[in-house]
Design an enzyme around this catalytic site. Sequence first.
Site, PDB file in Angstrom:
ATOM      1  CE1 TYR A  64      -5.165   6.125  -4.996  1.00  0.00           C
ATOM      2  CE2 TYR A  64      -5.861   7.012  -2.881  1.00  0.00           C
ATOM      3  CZ  TYR A  64      -6.046   6.875  -4.232  1.00  0.00           C
ATOM      4  OH  TYR A  64      -7.110   7.507  -4.837  1.00  0.00           O
ATOM      5  CG  ASP A  89      -9.501   7.265   2.962  1.00  0.00           C
ATOM      6  OD1 ASP A  89      -8.565   8.067   3.119  1.00  0.00           O
ATOM      7  OD2 ASP A  89      -9.839   6.835   1.846  1.00  0.00           O
ATOM      8  CD  GLU A 109     -16.941   9.689   0.600  1.00  0.00           C
ATOM      9  OE1 GLU A 109     -15.753   9.592   0.275  1.00  0.00           O
ATOM     10  OE2 GLU A 109     -17.830   8.912   0.203  1.00  0.00           O
ATOM     11  CG  ASP A 140     -23.514  13.305  -7.301  1.00  0.00           C
ATOM     12  OD1 ASP A 140     -22.328  13.326  -7.686  1.00  0.00           O
ATOM     13  OD2 ASP A 140     -24.443  12.809  -7.964  1.00  0.00           O
ATOM     14  CG  ASP A 159      -8.980   9.161  -2.430  1.00  0.00           C
ATOM     15  OD1 ASP A 159      -8.853   8.055  -2.973  1.00  0.00           O
ATOM     16  OD2 ASP A 159      -8.941   9.313  -1.187  1.00  0.00           O
ATOM     17  CE1 TYR A 228      -6.201   0.129  -3.130  1.00  0.00           C
ATOM     18  CE2 TYR A 228      -4.956   1.686  -4.444  1.00  0.00           C
ATOM     19  CZ  TYR A 228      -5.808   1.418  -3.390  1.00  0.00           C
ATOM     20  OH  TYR A 228      -6.261   2.444  -2.606  1.00  0.00           O
TER      21      TYR A 228
HETATM   22  N1  PUT Z   1      -9.284   5.221  -3.605  1.00  0.00           N
HETATM   23  C1  PUT Z   1      -8.650   4.293  -4.520  1.00  0.00           C
HETATM   24  C2  PUT Z   1      -9.271   2.965  -4.475  1.00  0.00           C
HETATM   25  C3  PUT Z   1      -8.856   2.082  -5.596  1.00  0.00           C
HETATM   26  C4  PUT Z   1      -9.333   0.687  -5.400  1.00  0.00           C
HETATM   27  N2  PUT Z   1      -9.009  -0.165  -6.525  1.00  0.00           N
END
Ligand code: PUT
Length: 292
Positions: A64, A89, A109, A140, A159, A228
């Site tokens: 990812y 993260d 974030e 936000d 992300d 996922y």
């Molecule tokens: N950051 C991506 C998360 C996706 C979770 N389905």
Amino acid sequence: KTSKVQYYNNPMWPGEAHSLKVEKILYQGKSPYQEILVFESSTYGNVLVLDGIVQLTDKDECAYQEMVTHLPLCSIPSPKNVLVVGGGDGGVLREIARHDSVETIDICEIDQLVIDVCKEFFPNLSMGFKDPRVRLHVGDAVDFLRNSTEGKYDAIVVDSSDPIGPAQALVEKPFIQTIARALKPGGVLCNLAESMWLHTHLIQDMLSICHQTFKGGVHYAWTSVPTYPSGVIGFLLCAKEGQPVNFLTPVNPIEKIQGATKAGKELRFYNSEEKPKESVSKSQKIQILLNN
Ligand code: PUT
């Protein structure tokens, strides 16, 4: 303690569930935005779960983080100012830091607790925050982007978590338009665009909004992430009109950046190899799935 009925009731993928064996619960807490869980799994290392949905695991996070970052950044010649929306993260920051043309990396974030928890349990991702080019903004992203300078960024990576709860606004037209405003002409966006197996209507809506907003080109890409739902996740790659952008042939291949993939820092998933020419485009495939 969750009942079987609850397992199959997530509105993003009703009737489906995926399970991982838990060895040990490492953290459980609640921020103003979401429930946060970290556990050690038997087969995927540590796992981050937000509101009951797996966000990343040690084992497959590379598929990812590398794709969501290098697909956009390798498609423009010399990215300088980059924004990450979400990404608490730190994994996308880690990947952006491989690009030595980058001068500033803003990250917005919303949830400070996600950042703190990841610093404790996911050091291989949160190392991204250590790069001196990173400027953290906790808040936000909708407000952040509304107040940001027009035409500031070469690339924006969204992300986020899935578009229910705090991330709902991030797939809607006003936000996509605000992103376009913040990009330079020829700047690029990579936005999380869910699974082609589960969310064809959502993807179709997002494609339509992006086509209306980004006149420099829009592509749907996807990668394989086994933890996922449905085992895949997609991205919308969008270019603002200005400089021509070709998402299919990286003009800024990561392998040619000095030190970007040196020993000890190898990429685990992404490479710049061109895909074989396909007879059916990704957007056509989405349409075919939708019609079936
Ligand atoms: N950051 C991506 C998360 C996706 C979770 N389905």
